[in-house]
Structures are given as C-alpha cells and as structure tokens.
Design a protein around this motif. Structure first.
Motif, PDB file in Angstrom:
ATOM      1  N   GLN A  42       0.856  -1.186   0.000  1.00 52.53           N
ATOM      2  CA  GLN A  42       0.000   0.000   0.000  1.00 52.53           C
ATOM      3  C   GLN A  42       0.894   1.237   0.000  1.00 52.53           C
ATOM      4  O   GLN A  42       1.648   1.460   0.939  1.00 52.53           O
ATOM      5  N   PRO A  95       3.391   6.844  -7.801  1.00 52.12           N
ATOM      6  CA  PRO A  95       3.045   5.541  -7.232  1.00 52.12           C
ATOM      7  C   PRO A  95       3.902   4.401  -7.764  1.00 52.12           C
ATOM      8  O   PRO A  95       4.240   3.484  -7.011  1.00 52.12           O
ATOM      9  N   TYR A 138       5.828   1.796  -5.331  1.00 50.34           N
ATOM     10  CA  TYR A 138       5.539   0.357  -5.281  1.00 50.34           C
ATOM     11  C   TYR A 138       6.779  -0.476  -5.576  1.00 50.34           C
ATOM     12  O   TYR A 138       6.943  -1.565  -5.005  1.00 50.34           O
ATOM     13  N   TRP A 189       0.015  -5.532  -5.709  1.00 46.90           N
ATOM     14  CA  TRP A 189      -0.203  -4.091  -5.787  1.00 46.90           C
ATOM     15  C   TRP A 189      -1.694  -3.853  -6.022  1.00 46.90           C
ATOM     16  O   TRP A 189      -2.377  -4.691  -6.617  1.00 46.90           O
ATOM     17  N   ALA A 244      -2.325   0.632  -9.646  1.00 49.20           N
ATOM     18  CA  ALA A 244      -1.121   0.931  -8.866  1.00 49.20           C
ATOM     19  C   ALA A 244      -0.054   1.714  -9.629  1.00 49.20           C
ATOM     20  O   ALA A 244       0.507   2.675  -9.089  1.00 49.20           O
ATOM     21  N   THR A 288      -1.020  -7.080  -9.973  1.00 49.55           N
ATOM     22  CA  THR A 288      -1.279  -5.641  -9.869  1.00 49.55           C
ATOM     23  C   THR A 288      -2.462  -5.238 -10.733  1.00 49.55           C
ATOM     24  O   THR A 288      -2.759  -5.876 -11.753  1.00 49.55           O
ATOM     25  N   ASP A 334      -9.164   0.950  -4.853  1.00 48.00           N
ATOM     26  CA  ASP A 334      -8.643   2.288  -4.585  1.00 48.00           C
ATOM     27  C   ASP A 334      -9.833   3.201  -4.302  1.00 48.00           C
ATOM     28  O   ASP A 334     -10.621   3.509  -5.191  1.00 48.00           O
ATOM     29  N   ALA A 347      -5.008   0.957  -2.594  1.00 49.49           N
ATOM     30  CA  ALA A 347      -4.114   2.108  -2.704  1.00 49.49           C
ATOM     31  C   ALA A 347      -4.456   3.128  -1.631  1.00 49.49           C
ATOM     32  O   ALA A 347      -3.575   3.711  -0.993  1.00 49.49           O
TER      33      ALA A 347
END
Length: 495
Positions: free
Chosen positions: A244, A251, A255, A272, A276, A308, A396, A429
């Motif tokens: 996170q 981002p 990550y 992810w 992400a 992801t 998210d 996220a």
C-alpha cells in the motif's frame, strides 16, 4: 377537536428517529446492537398511526432519506447531484416496506375477542406477520442490490459485521438472510409489547408463545453460527505481501521501493492494488525496469509472482484489469473487471471471464475482484465456480478521500468470505488493506492511506467447501416472494 400541532408530526418524528437509529448502527458509530430495535419506531407508526397508504409510504421514505443520506454522505464530496439522487431513490425501499406494513395481511390484530383456541392462534398470527414483514424487507433489500445495476451497500445484516456467529448465517442466504432475522426480531418486539398492553389481564403462556418462539429463533441462529465459526481446517497456505503506497505522487516508484523491501521476506506473491502504476502497466515496462535497477531488483531473478491492477489498452477495447506476472517475467495472466461503475468508468469495456489467476505449479488460484466488485455477492460466487480457492480484491477508494467509505467498503466486502467459504485478501491504494479469513474475521490490516507492507501466511483449502449460498445463491428471495404472494392471496380470500 383538532389534534395538537406537534402530535400531527409524530409519525414523521418516529420515522426519522428510525432513520437515525439505523445510521448509528453503521460507520462511524458501529452501534450494532441498535439494529435489533431500530425499526420499532417506524413499525409503530405503520401499525398504530392510523395513516392512509400514501402517508405510510412517505413516513418510510423519510426514514430512508435520513438513513441513506447520512450513511452515504461521502458521495456528495464527488457529486452532490449523485448523492441526492441516490438518497431519494434508495429511500423508496423503506417507504415501500412501511406501506406494506399497514396492510391487513401485515398487521397484528388486538381487538378481536379471545375465545376457544384463539390465544394460541393469536400467537401464531403474530409469528406469521413477523415472517411476512421480514420477508418483505429482505426481498426489497435483495432487489435494491439488483435493480439498475445494483447498490446493495449497508443492508441491515451488514451492521453485524463484527458479530462473527451471526455473520456465518450469510453462508446460507447472504446478507439479506441475516437482515430477515433482524427484521423478524424488530417485528416480534413491537408485537409482543402491543399484546402485553392489550391483553394485560390475560397473561398466559399461550399468549406469550410468539415471543418465546422469536427468542428461540434468534438464539438458535446464533448457536448455529457459533458452531460454524469454529471450523478452521485448512490444508494449504501461501505467503503474500500486500503493498500500500498511500498518497505518493509517483506511485510506480513507491511500489517498486516497497517491493524491494517485501522481497526480503521471500513472499510467493507481491500484490499491488487497483491502478497501482498510475499509468497502463504494459506501456510502462521500460520505466519499471529502470526503477527495478535503481532499487537493486533483478527481474530475471525474482522468484515471486506480481499481481497488480492497471488500465489495459488492447485492440478490443480499454479495460480496468488485473495482471499476474510470473516469476522472472516468464508469463502473464489477465483479468478484466466485470462490473463497471456507472458514469465513472464510461471509457472502459466490461470483462466477461471469472477465471482465476493461477500461480502455476501451486494450488493457489486467486479469484480477482476489482474496486467495488468485492461488495457484489454474485461475482464472488462466479469466482468460486470458476475454480478460485482465495478471493483477491484490488481497490482504490481515493476518489472520495474519506475514511468512512473506506471502512464501509471493508465491512460490506468481508461477507464475501463466509458466503463462499473462501478467505479474502484486500489490497488498497487508499482504503483498508486487510486479510479476512473465510469466517469473515479481519485478521490483520494496514493503516488506511499510509504507506506500508502487510506480509502474511494465508491459510486456505485447495478444494474449498461448498456453502449453501455458493451452491444455490439467492434462492431465498424466491421463497420470500412466494410467501408474500400466498399471504396476500389468503388474506384477500378471507377478508
């Protein structure tokens, strides 16, 4: 003589009071015990307020306006028109229920003389009325989750998200099944008190047997749920690192940095969340390799899978997708989001497959769910039917920038675990990254919106057990609809 001015507003005050009580049952107050009494003021108005049908509907509608308006206020941060429209629409459902509650087939009789076996029949009649109103509410709640794309958040059963024994009942009929029990208890409370007042000089066991039955039903349901909550037998486990990044401006870089730290613990899977990378992943592989080198990650030597969420642009359209990248980047699997958000995801096409993301060479098969898909029971059932033995949500909630929706999302989502018998992993996220066992317990979670890594060994079954709900889905709405039809027809026949 005219009624006092304030007394003329009593039905509306009672309805609004029920709306406020319902609101207090949910985030941020979470006073779940109130849900067993929250409908009492509204039902009292429907039964004893001497209101015509349109006023009963209006009273229930006011209850819904206050409940849904306060519960989903976070939507107004993005669109005031959307918040107002959703509130006015959702309020129709408690309005319809309150209108139904005043019909002869949905009311208890207190004025008829008690002769012969009528005391027993009066108790049976009270139970039948409670079954009818509970069925009506649960059916309307199910319709709310289906109609116009569906928005079934915060059904009454969701208020009991922390009561693990009651949560297990959703393995039978989903959240509406638990809501049925709650409404039944509310109706029996009003019925019992009303009969105590009307029959205070004739207190007998027979005249109280409806209350005894209702109490036994609630306690029996709790006992069944309690026994189900003890089942923790598993034959497999997988080490997962949920990442996170919080509110970082870059981002993708964050990550990759978090991944470099998580890889020190040798997880089988790095996860992810939704969107992400910030940009389509398959269009940013060159930058991904540069960032990997910066943090001393050798992609060709990584033994972990990476899952992801990312936008996918392909010849057949744009999709909100999840990618599973094999170790050493030797393979790629894709899942495309099936349930798109109205208005917000207009540029995307819906996916059609619920096939799991399979970690080849292992028994791990993730059933992917993107964004609010983890609040839709039918999608999780499709994941299970397609062969998944764990559920994985990539989400998210940063669009709304509110802690309330993040907790609401989690509380509505966790029921997918007991419904299907599968553990649920959530990677967000901005929201609540969490691990939920198949009984619906939140085993671990990260602080919302803060950068962090949650590494956990998730226990699961390679061949998941089949719950009643996973096999038959929402069969109870058919039963409820059939019961209501028979009830109304029989009452019309003997009117």
């Amino acid at each position: 003589m005219n009624r006092p001015f304030l007394l003329s507003f009593r039905p509306w005050f009672s309805a609004i009071f029920s709306g406020v009580l319902l609101f207090l049952c949910f985030v941020p107050y979470d006073q779940d015990w109130l849900v067993w009494l929250a409908l009492v003021p509204l039902l009292t108005t429907a039964w004893f307020g001497n209101l015509p049908g349109w006023k009963r509907f209006t009273a229930g509608w006011f209850c819904g306006v206050f409940f849904f308006g306060m519960t989903f206020f976070w939507l107004g941060k993005v669109t005031m028109a959307g918040w107002l429209g959703l509130t006015l629409y959702l309020a129709i459902y408690p309005g319809a229920w309150t209108w139904l509650a005043g019909l002869p087939s949905c009311r208890i009789a207190l004025s008829k003389p008690m002769t012969g076996h009528s005391r027993w029949w009066r108790s049976i009649s009270s139970v039948l009325v409670a079954v009818t109103l509970a069925s009506a509410w649960a059916l309307l709640e199910w319709i709310r989750g289906k109609a116009f794309g569906g928005f079934g958040w915060n059904g009454l059963g969701v208020a009991l998200h922390a009561n693990i024994p009651f949560v297990q009942l959703t393995s039978i009929g989903g959240v509406p099944f638990l809501s049925w029990l709650i409404v039944f208890a509310n109706v029996m409370t009003v019925s019992t008190v009303a009969r105590l007042v009307a029959e205070k000089e004739r207190l007998t066991f027979a005249s109280r047997s409806d209350f005894t039955f209702g109490l036994a039903l609630v306690l029996g349901s709790f006992t069944v749920g309690l026994s189900l909550s003890f089942d923790r037998a598993n034959d497999r486990s997988v080490k997962v690192a949920l990442l996170q990044a919080g509110t970082e401006k870059d981002p993708l870089r964050e990550y990759v940095r978090l991944s470099s730290l998580a890889l020190l613990q040798n997880p089988a899977v790095l996860v992810w969340p939704e969107s992400a990378p910030g940009i389509p992943l398959l269009e940013s592989l060159d930058r991904l390799k540069i960032l990997a080198a910066e943090f001393e990650i050798a992609p060709n030597q990584i033994q972990s899978w990476l899952i992801t969420g990312s936008q996918e642009n392909s010849p057949d359209g744009s999709f909100n997708s999840a990618f599973a990248i094999a170790p050493k980047m030797e393979g790629l699997q894709t899942y495309r989001k099936r349930h798109l958000l109205p208005f917000y995801e207009r540029g995307f096409a819906p996916g059609t497959s619920a096939a799991p993301l399979w970690l080849i060479g292992s028994d791990v098969r993730f059933g992917p769910l993107i964004c609010v898909e983890d609040t839709i029971p039918d999608l999780a059932r499709e994941n299970l039917a397609a062969g998944a033995n764990l559920l994985l949500n990539l989400t998210d909630d940063s669009l709304f920038d509110d802690r309330i929706i993040e907790r609401q999302h989690l509380q509505n989502a966790l029921f997918r675990a007991p419904e299907t018998g599968l553990p649920l992993l959530r990677c967000s996220a901005s929201g609540v990254t969490a691990v939920i066992d198949r009984q619906g317990r939140v085993l671990d979670q990260l602080e919302p919106s803060a950068a962090g890594i949650l590494v956990t060994n998730v226990a699961f079954r390679s061949r998941p057990p089949q719950t009643f709900f996973s096999q038959f889905g929402f069969v109870f709405p058919l039963i409820w609809a059939g019961w209501l039809g028979l009830r109304f027809l029989s009452c019309r026949k003997y009117r």
